[in-house]
Design a protein around this motif. Sequence first.
Motif, mmCIF file in Angstrom:
data_model
loop_
_atom_site.group_PDB
_atom_site.id
_atom_site.type_symbol
_atom_site.label_atom_id
_atom_site.label_comp_id
_atom_site.label_asym_id
_atom_site.label_seq_id
_atom_site.Cartn_x
_atom_site.Cartn_y
_atom_site.Cartn_z
ATOM 1 N N GLY A 55 12.001 -1.538 -2.292
ATOM 2 C CA GLY A 55 13.137 -0.717 -1.899
ATOM 3 C C GLY A 55 13.803 -1.333 -0.688
ATOM 4 N N VAL A 56 14.887 -0.714 -0.259
ATOM 5 C CA VAL A 56 15.605 -1.188 0.929
ATOM 6 C C VAL A 56 15.791 -0.007 1.869
ATOM 7 C CG1 VAL A 56 17.751 -2.170 1.803
ATOM 8 C CG2 VAL A 56 16.809 -2.992 -0.347
ATOM 9 N N ALA A 57 15.456 -0.209 3.134
ATOM 10 C CA ALA A 57 15.627 0.827 4.155
ATOM 11 C C ALA A 57 16.209 0.179 5.396
ATOM 12 C CB ALA A 57 14.293 1.491 4.469
ATOM 13 N N GLY A 58 17.373 0.616 5.805
ATOM 14 C CA GLY A 58 17.998 0.071 7.007
ATOM 15 C C GLY A 58 18.299 -1.405 6.912
ATOM 16 N N GLY A 59 18.551 -1.912 5.703
ATOM 17 C CA GLY A 59 18.848 -3.323 5.511
ATOM 18 C C GLY A 59 17.611 -4.206 5.408
ATOM 19 N N LEU A 60 16.428 -3.614 5.446
ATOM 20 C CA LEU A 60 15.185 -4.370 5.359
ATOM 21 C C LEU A 60 14.563 -4.216 3.973
ATOM 22 C CD1 LEU A 60 13.589 -3.323 8.755
ATOM 23 C CD2 LEU A 60 14.710 -5.465 8.231
ATOM 24 N N ALA A 61 14.007 -5.298 3.433
ATOM 25 C CA ALA A 61 13.287 -5.245 2.160
ATOM 26 C C ALA A 61 11.923 -4.625 2.426
ATOM 27 C CB ALA A 61 13.139 -6.642 1.579
ATOM 28 N N ILE A 62 11.620 -3.547 1.705
ATOM 29 C CA ILE A 62 10.396 -2.788 1.925
ATOM 30 C C ILE A 62 9.573 -2.760 0.645
ATOM 31 C CG2 ILE A 62 9.453 -0.510 2.542
ATOM 32 C CD1 ILE A 62 10.938 -1.754 4.875
ATOM 33 N N CYS A 63 8.275 -2.937 0.782
ATOM 34 C CA CYS A 63 7.317 -2.786 -0.319
ATOM 35 C C CYS A 63 6.683 -1.408 -0.177
ATOM 36 C CB CYS A 63 6.253 -3.880 -0.226
ATOM 37 S SG CYS A 63 4.842 -3.616 -1.320
ATOM 38 N N ILE A 64 6.833 -0.573 -1.197
ATOM 39 C CA ILE A 64 6.189 0.740 -1.227
ATOM 40 C C ILE A 64 4.975 0.621 -2.130
ATOM 41 C CG2 ILE A 64 6.432 3.171 -1.851
ATOM 42 C CD1 ILE A 64 8.178 2.446 0.507
ATOM 43 N N ALA A 65 3.784 0.775 -1.555
ATOM 44 C CA ALA A 65 2.535 0.620 -2.295
ATOM 45 C C ALA A 65 1.809 1.967 -2.358
ATOM 46 C CB ALA A 65 1.643 -0.413 -1.612
ATOM 47 N N VAL A 66 1.179 2.223 -3.504
ATOM 48 C CA VAL A 66 0.384 3.437 -3.687
ATOM 49 C C VAL A 66 -1.037 3.008 -4.010
ATOM 50 C CG1 VAL A 66 0.133 5.559 -5.011
ATOM 51 C CG2 VAL A 66 2.422 4.668 -4.553
#
Length: 177
Positions: A55-66
């Motif tokens: 995903g993207v948050a605040g222009g940063l590439a983010i990995c959402i892991a469960v």
Amino acid sequence: MKLAVIATLAAGASAFAPTSQRSTALNAKKAAPKLQYVPCISTDDLPAPGSATSGVAGGLAICIAVDEKGSVFALGDKCPPVNQPLSFGKVEGGTIADPVLGTKFDLKTGDVVSWCPSGLGKLIGGIFDPVGVPVYPVQAKGKSVNVQVDVNYKANFEADYWSGILDAQGKSNGKYY
């Protein structure tokens, strides 16, 4: 005729005369860090336990892991040393594994648990020092998974590179490479 020649010479000379630096939006100053929860992905897009998504948050590439228990973690999605997406990795035992080189990162701290253990990883990873990935606080709010990031990070990053009007070679200072 003499007047035309003199006017042309004056115009040519003024093109090379020093001018004051004009302020533009590209001449941005750095802003103070501002941590804020921003939407990253929808709760409907959360991956199954043991996997991750991006995903993207605040222009940063983010990995959402469960993880296997259903806990949600947010990490930087650029996996060192070659910056492939960490979100393609497998989540198990409190870690997420780089899908290419096999490096394992702790989901809570982002620290390296195992640095480049695969065959190709040993070759490439031997050149670089072990480096972890950033971790971010995460919360579910309504239908959104929110991640706490510095909302000024992208603008501050660009402020290091954009300092004015660019010349023909793409530089703002007029110097050679």
